[in-house]
Design a protein around this motif. Structure first.
Motif, PDB file in Angstrom:
ATOM      1  N   SER A 142      70.293 -52.390  77.486  1.00  0.00           N
ATOM      2  CA  SER A 142      70.033 -51.907  76.124  1.00  0.00           C
ATOM      3  C   SER A 142      68.595 -51.423  76.039  1.00  0.00           C
ATOM      4  N   ASN A 143      68.418 -50.397  75.255  1.00  0.00           N
ATOM      5  CA  ASN A 143      67.104 -49.770  75.048  1.00  0.00           C
ATOM      6  C   ASN A 143      66.384 -49.445  76.355  1.00  0.00           C
ATOM      7  N   VAL A 144      67.133 -48.880  77.274  1.00  0.00           N
ATOM      8  CA  VAL A 144      66.542 -48.441  78.540  1.00  0.00           C
ATOM      9  C   VAL A 144      66.154 -46.971  78.400  1.00  0.00           C
ATOM     10  N   SER A 145      65.005 -46.627  78.943  1.00  0.00           N
ATOM     11  CA  SER A 145      64.625 -45.207  78.947  1.00  0.00           C
ATOM     12  C   SER A 145      64.042 -44.857  80.305  1.00  0.00           C
ATOM     13  N   PHE A 146      64.161 -43.618  80.665  1.00  0.00           N
ATOM     14  CA  PHE A 146      63.525 -43.192  81.912  1.00  0.00           C
ATOM     15  C   PHE A 146      63.056 -41.749  81.820  1.00  0.00           C
ATOM     16  N   LEU A 147      62.128 -41.470  82.748  1.00  0.00           N
ATOM     17  CA  LEU A 147      61.399 -40.208  82.741  1.00  0.00           C
ATOM     18  C   LEU A 147      61.683 -39.505  84.066  1.00  0.00           C
ATOM     19  N   HIS A 148      61.840 -38.197  84.015  1.00  0.00           N
ATOM     20  CA  HIS A 148      62.103 -37.471  85.257  1.00  0.00           C
ATOM     21  C   HIS A 148      61.220 -36.212  85.290  1.00  0.00           C
ATOM     22  N   PRO A 149      59.937 -36.370  85.672  1.00  0.00           N
ATOM     23  CA  PRO A 149      59.042 -35.208  85.652  1.00  0.00           C
ATOM     24  C   PRO A 149      59.325 -34.260  86.812  1.00  0.00           C
ATOM     25  N   ARG A 150      59.013 -32.990  86.610  1.00  0.00           N
ATOM     26  CA  ARG A 150      59.151 -32.004  87.690  1.00  0.00           C
ATOM     27  C   ARG A 150      57.771 -31.730  88.260  1.00  0.00           C
ATOM     28  N   LYS A 151      57.697 -31.660  89.588  1.00  0.00           N
ATOM     29  CA  LYS A 151      56.393 -31.468  90.217  1.00  0.00           C
ATOM     30  C   LYS A 151      55.982 -30.008  90.279  1.00  0.00           C
ATOM     31  N   SER A 152      56.982 -29.117  90.368  1.00  0.00           N
ATOM     32  CA  SER A 152      56.646 -27.711  90.634  1.00  0.00           C
ATOM     33  C   SER A 152      56.127 -26.966  89.409  1.00  0.00           C
ATOM     34  N   VAL A 153      56.247 -27.545  88.227  1.00  0.00           N
ATOM     35  CA  VAL A 153      55.682 -26.905  87.025  1.00  0.00           C
ATOM     36  C   VAL A 153      54.925 -27.949  86.209  1.00  0.00           C
ATOM     37  N   LYS A 154      53.902 -27.471  85.533  1.00  0.00           N
ATOM     38  CA  LYS A 154      53.148 -28.376  84.664  1.00  0.00           C
ATOM     39  C   LYS A 154      53.968 -28.531  83.396  1.00  0.00           C
ATOM     40  N   ASP A 155      54.653 -29.650  83.316  1.00  0.00           N
ATOM     41  CA  ASP A 155      55.611 -29.846  82.234  1.00  0.00           C
ATOM     42  C   ASP A 155      54.975 -30.664  81.116  1.00  0.00           C
ATOM     43  N   ASN A 156      54.819 -30.042  79.961  1.00  0.00           N
ATOM     44  CA  ASN A 156      54.235 -30.788  78.853  1.00  0.00           C
ATOM     45  C   ASN A 156      55.246 -31.749  78.233  1.00  0.00           C
ATOM     46  N   ALA A 157      56.519 -31.402  78.360  1.00  0.00           N
ATOM     47  CA  ALA A 157      57.563 -32.277  77.823  1.00  0.00           C
ATOM     48  C   ALA A 157      58.540 -32.613  78.942  1.00  0.00           C
ATOM     49  N   PRO A 158      58.185 -33.587  79.818  1.00  0.00           N
ATOM     50  CA  PRO A 158      59.086 -33.907  80.933  1.00  0.00           C
ATOM     51  C   PRO A 158      60.425 -34.461  80.447  1.00  0.00           C
ATOM     52  N   PHE A 159      61.416 -34.319  81.290  1.00  0.00           N
ATOM     53  CA  PHE A 159      62.768 -34.749  80.948  1.00  0.00           C
ATOM     54  C   PHE A 159      62.820 -36.265  80.741  1.00  0.00           C
ATOM     55  N   THR A 160      63.340 -36.680  79.591  1.00  0.00           N
ATOM     56  CA  THR A 160      63.480 -38.120  79.334  1.00  0.00           C
ATOM     57  C   THR A 160      64.918 -38.413  78.896  1.00  0.00           C
ATOM     58  N   LEU A 161      65.347 -39.615  79.148  1.00  0.00           N
ATOM     59  CA  LEU A 161      66.699 -40.028  78.758  1.00  0.00           C
ATOM     60  C   LEU A 161      66.628 -41.431  78.155  1.00  0.00           C
ATOM     61  N   GLU A 162      67.275 -41.620  77.021  1.00  0.00           N
ATOM     62  CA  GLU A 162      67.293 -42.927  76.348  1.00  0.00           C
ATOM     63  C   GLU A 162      68.709 -43.485  76.417  1.00  0.00           C
ATOM     64  N   VAL A 163      68.799 -44.783  76.681  1.00  0.00           N
ATOM     65  CA  VAL A 163      70.117 -45.443  76.677  1.00  0.00           C
ATOM     66  C   VAL A 163      70.043 -46.615  75.700  1.00  0.00           C
ATOM     67  N   PRO A 164      70.456 -46.414  74.444  1.00  0.00           N
ATOM     68  CA  PRO A 164      70.380 -47.525  73.470  1.00  0.00           C
ATOM     69  C   PRO A 164      71.254 -48.708  73.877  1.00  0.00           C
ATOM     70  N   SER A 165      72.457 -48.424  74.386  1.00  0.00           N
ATOM     71  CA  SER A 165      73.346 -49.515  74.776  1.00  0.00           C
ATOM     72  C   SER A 165      74.396 -48.994  75.759  1.00  0.00           C
ATOM     73  N   PHE A 166      74.620 -49.770  76.816  1.00  0.00           N
ATOM     74  CA  PHE A 166      75.604 -49.342  77.820  1.00  0.00           C
ATOM     75  C   PHE A 166      76.222 -50.587  78.451  1.00  0.00           C
ATOM     76  N   THR A 167      77.521 -50.596  78.590  1.00  0.00           N
ATOM     77  CA  THR A 167      78.212 -51.722  79.251  1.00  0.00           C
ATOM     78  C   THR A 167      79.330 -51.197  80.146  1.00  0.00           C
ATOM     79  N   LEU A 168      79.426 -51.790  81.321  1.00  0.00           N
ATOM     80  CA  LEU A 168      80.527 -51.476  82.241  1.00  0.00           C
ATOM     81  C   LEU A 168      81.106 -52.803  82.723  1.00  0.00           C
ATOM     82  N   ARG A 169      82.398 -52.989  82.490  1.00  0.00           N
ATOM     83  CA  ARG A 169      83.020 -54.255  82.884  1.00  0.00           C
ATOM     84  C   ARG A 169      83.913 -54.049  84.105  1.00  0.00           C
ATOM     85  N   SER A 170      84.202 -55.160  84.767  1.00  0.00           N
ATOM     86  CA  SER A 170      85.110 -55.101  85.923  1.00  0.00           C
ATOM     87  C   SER A 170      86.449 -54.510  85.493  1.00  0.00           C
ATOM     88  N   GLU A 171      87.091 -53.862  86.408  1.00  0.00           N
ATOM     89  CA  GLU A 171      88.453 -53.305  86.256  1.00  0.00           C
ATOM     90  C   GLU A 171      88.539 -52.077  85.350  1.00  0.00           C
TER      91      GLU A 171
END
Lengths: 257, 477
Positions: free
Chosen positions: B263-292
């Motif tokens: 829950s409330n996980v976020s991550f950043l994925h910057p690109r090296k080849s361009v000076k990115d003022n707004a790098p790619f970000t992803l927010e995961v407010p809630s995620f669940t995966l159960r067996s089967e």
């Protein structure tokens, strides 16, 4: 083969003309082999490191050091065994383990090795590969030779990328949670990864050749150029600095005078 | 109407280095004629020779992948083997199944400009053409970006942009719809329909989306092409693929009862080849995966599905938040031992010289089994996934390499799997079978796919990525 060595950033090196930058690189690499004082040599290495830091950030600037660390360790292990006839600093049962001559030799080789690594890395990090190719052509290389050279420049980072990818993949094949941990065998674990990376790199060669030829590489007619090096007003100034920087360093730090 | 391409009694087999050599025909007495301006769809299951055929037409086989070729291959009335691949630039353009194999430059614009430079096109015109192509495929913002830093779907679009860049009348498209989201599949279909020249599409999936759009339909099976009526060909193809399907229904419930969440996980994925003022970000407010359970993750090309997967399996660290396994915090290393990630590109996971070695490597850390037990398990696994133990992965088809990738993970026996575009390059039946095998011991599956009908048929719940946020879709699938 899309591995890119360029890292976007800000700083004077990004505005420096690549033709002058290449000349500066060659002259600085030659400088580290000239007889200069050790503090002077380390000062130049430190300045190059600080420039890398300011251009790409500290974390990124540590990458080259991490890459050459295994070789530096090998140097630490073996160089003390040389120059056994000079003044002994450390000995075991009369066997001279470390001598002043060996330490001086290690100091010199390490400074040269780290210095050249950072100078070359900085050049590739601050210059787009397209500009490097145009620079090589400006210096008189044919398109074919310049393309082969730039592909070769990218091949080592490509193998490094493949190595990282394979390491990721192998790291995902560890036993399940709750099962016995595999006994760690660093050297034995590295061998299949290196072999796989080399196989992967070799496999890419026919694919690269197919792709190049499918895009018309090898055609007899004249080739046009999509990119051109921007004509710069201050090109002479850039070249002037490229020559003056190493020349001044030599005058200040040379040990012959 | 003249014949643009004429293949008569073409047979081809790759050179084998086994002793004694086992000669396996990839193409056998194959006949195909493409009339100028025609649009032809050839349906073919994985490992049926689609890529070999497309490379042969472009003069790259047997030049670079050695083998024995016989028969007549004419392009515009001239024998293909008598010409060099670079002489065919103005005649045909190939979009291969795996973009990674074809891309070679360090920026998107350089990539597209390369063939135009070879043709000697003036710089100004070249710049116009390149920018137009990038615009058409919504890649203009990527012009200075390295293809290496793009998603699989974006790379595929870059490869497809060659169709609008290189002035070649014949398009050879090998599984062109794979890796594309529905919007781009529609765009591509429209481009094929609008093209004045000749088009040959080799595909194994998305048949319903193609129907009615081509002039000729055929099947490539057992090395030969059969051309026929659309309805007959589709029925025949479905029957052909169904024969491969073996349902696996048993569940030993070995991994049942587990739950992976965050829950409330976020991550950043910057690109090296361009000076990115707004790098790619992803927010995961809630995620669940159960067996089967099978949960799908859908989103447009470049929305961050693979980035999320890399974090979920512990390869990359999140910027904030943590993952829980049965409500206990789990480290990155433990995540990698809990979640098996089948990369979008199988070549990122397959490196060893034979299927046997590749499978055996999965068991190298297993100290609870004897060598004989491991050998038996490898053999059994190869049989389940229809693999030959002595086959060389690098010469296997893309679909077969996907099957090998799944077999590797089957042996790892993880409680959770992320299947990133598992279905690309293989038939539905094969994909169903692989998923059945992977979850036969109760594993939970996160299915990433652009094929909505495929995910709807399988998944119980679904997450979608919208504006940089992973959200659970309302209602049951």
């Amino acid at each position: 083969m899309t591995t890119n060595t360029f890292i976007a950033g800000k700083g004077f090196l990004y505005r420096f003309d690549p033709r002058a930058k290449l000349l500066l690189l060659v002259l600085l690499c030659a400088f580290v082999f000239l007889p200069v004082s050790m503090p002077g040599l380390w000062l130049v290495v430190a300045v190059v490191f600080l420039t890398t830091w300011s251009s790409t950030g500290f974390k990124q600037a540590l990458h080259p050091l991490r890459s050459i660390l295994p070789l530096l360790i090998i140097m630490v292990v073996f160089i003390p065994l040389t120059h056994r006839d000079s003044e002994v600093v450390l000995s075991i049962s009369g066997f001279p383990l470390v001598t002043t001559g060996a330490l001086e030799n290690f100091n010199l080789l390490a400074a040269r090795f780290i210095g050249i690594t950072y100078m070359c890395t900085l050049f590739f990090w601050t210059t787009p590969m397209g500009d490097i190719m145009l620079t090589l052509r400006w210096y008189g290389l044919s398109h074919k030779a310049a393309l082969v050279l730039t592909l070769a420049f990218r091949f080592i980072p490509f193998i490094a990328d493949a190595f990282q990818m394979i390491q990721d993949s192998h790291s995902m094949r560890e036993p399940n949670l709750g099962e016995k941990d595999r006994r760690r065998q660093p050297l034995a674990d590295v061998v299949p990864t290196v072999t796989s990376a080399l196989v992967f790199a070799l496999k890419s060669i026919p694919q690269l050749a197919m792709s190049l030829e499918h895009r018309g590489f090898g055609r007899a007619g004249a080739r046009s150029a999509y990119r051109r090096l921007a004509p710069r007003k201050g090109l002479f100034t850039h070249f002037f600095f490229s020559v003056m920087i190493p020349a001044s360093l030599w005058l200040v730090f040379n040990t012959l005078g | 109407m003249k014949d643009v391409l004429k293949l008569q009694k073409v047979s081809f087999s790759y050179r084998e280095y086994n002793v004694p050599p086992v000669r396996k025909m990839v193409l056998e007495n194959l006949n195909l004629t493409l009339v100028e301006g025609s649009k032809t769809l050839i349906l073919a299951p994985p490992d049926s020779g689609k890529s070999t055929l497309s490379r042969l037409i472009c003069g790259m086989v047997p030049k670079y992948l050695e083998g024995d070729l016989s028969g007549t291959c004419l392009m515009d009335g001239v024998e293909i083997t008598s010409r060099q691949p670079w002489d065919l630039v103005e005649s045909c353009v190939l979009v291969g199944q795996n973009p990674q194999e074809q891309l070679l430059m360090t920026t998107c614009e350089d990539e597209l400009a390369f063939p135009l430079e070879s043709l000697g096109m003036p710089a100004e015109r070249m710049s116009r053409v390149v920018r137009n192509s990038l615009r058409k495929w919504k890649l203009l913002d990527f012009a200075s970006i390295s293809p290496q830093e793009m998603s699989g779907g974006e790379r595929k679009r870059l490869l497809l942009a060659f169709l609008d860049t290189v002035p070649a009348p014949l398009w050879i498209l090998d599984e062109p719809f794979d890796d594309l989201d529905s919007q781009w599949r529609e765009t591509l279909m429209q481009r094929i329909t609008d093209h004045n020249g000749t088009v040959l599409v080799l595909a194994s999936r998305y048949i319903d989306e193609f129907r009615g759009s081509f002039d000729h339909y055929g099947i490539l099976s057992e090395g030969a092409i059969t051309i026929g009526d659309e309805q007959d060909i589709v029925i025949e193809y479905e029957q052909l693929c169904d024969r491969e399907y073996t349902s696996v229904e048993s569940c030993t419930e070995e991994h049942c009862g587990k739950a992976l969440s965050c829950s409330n996980v976020s991550f950043l994925h910057p690109r090296k080849s361009v000076k990115d003022n707004a790098p790619f970000t992803l927010e995961v407010p809630s995620f669940t995966l159960r067996s089967e359970e099978i949960v799908s993750l859908v989103g447009p090309n470049g929305s961050g599905k693979s980035t999320f997967s890399r974090v979920l399996c512990g390869l990359d660290p999140p910027r904030a938040g943590e993952f829980l396994l049965d409500d206990q915090a789990v480290s990155r290393r433990d995540l990698s031992r809990t979640v098996g990630y089948l990369f979008q590109n199988p070549d990122y996971e397959i490196f060893l010289p034979s299927v046997r070695e590749e499978l055996a490597w999965s068991l190298s850390g297993d100290r609870s089994r004897t060598a004989a037990q491991k050998t038996a398990l490898v053999a059994e696994c190869a049989k389940l996934f229809h693999l030959e133990l002595d086959a060389t992965p690098s010469t296997m088809s893309y679909g077969k390499r996907k099957q090998l990738q799944a077999a590797v993970h089957y042996l790892l026996d993880r409680p959770f799997y992320i299947l990133d575009e598992l279905d690309s390059g293989i038939t539905y039946a094969t994909a169903f079978e692989m998923i059945s095998l992977l979850r036969s011991r109760g594993a939970g599956i996160l299915l990433i796919t652009h094929d909505r009908s495929f995910s709807d048929r399988l998944s119980q719940r679904s997450y979608t990525i919208s504006n940089g946020t992973v959200l659970e879709r309302e209602g049951q699938v």
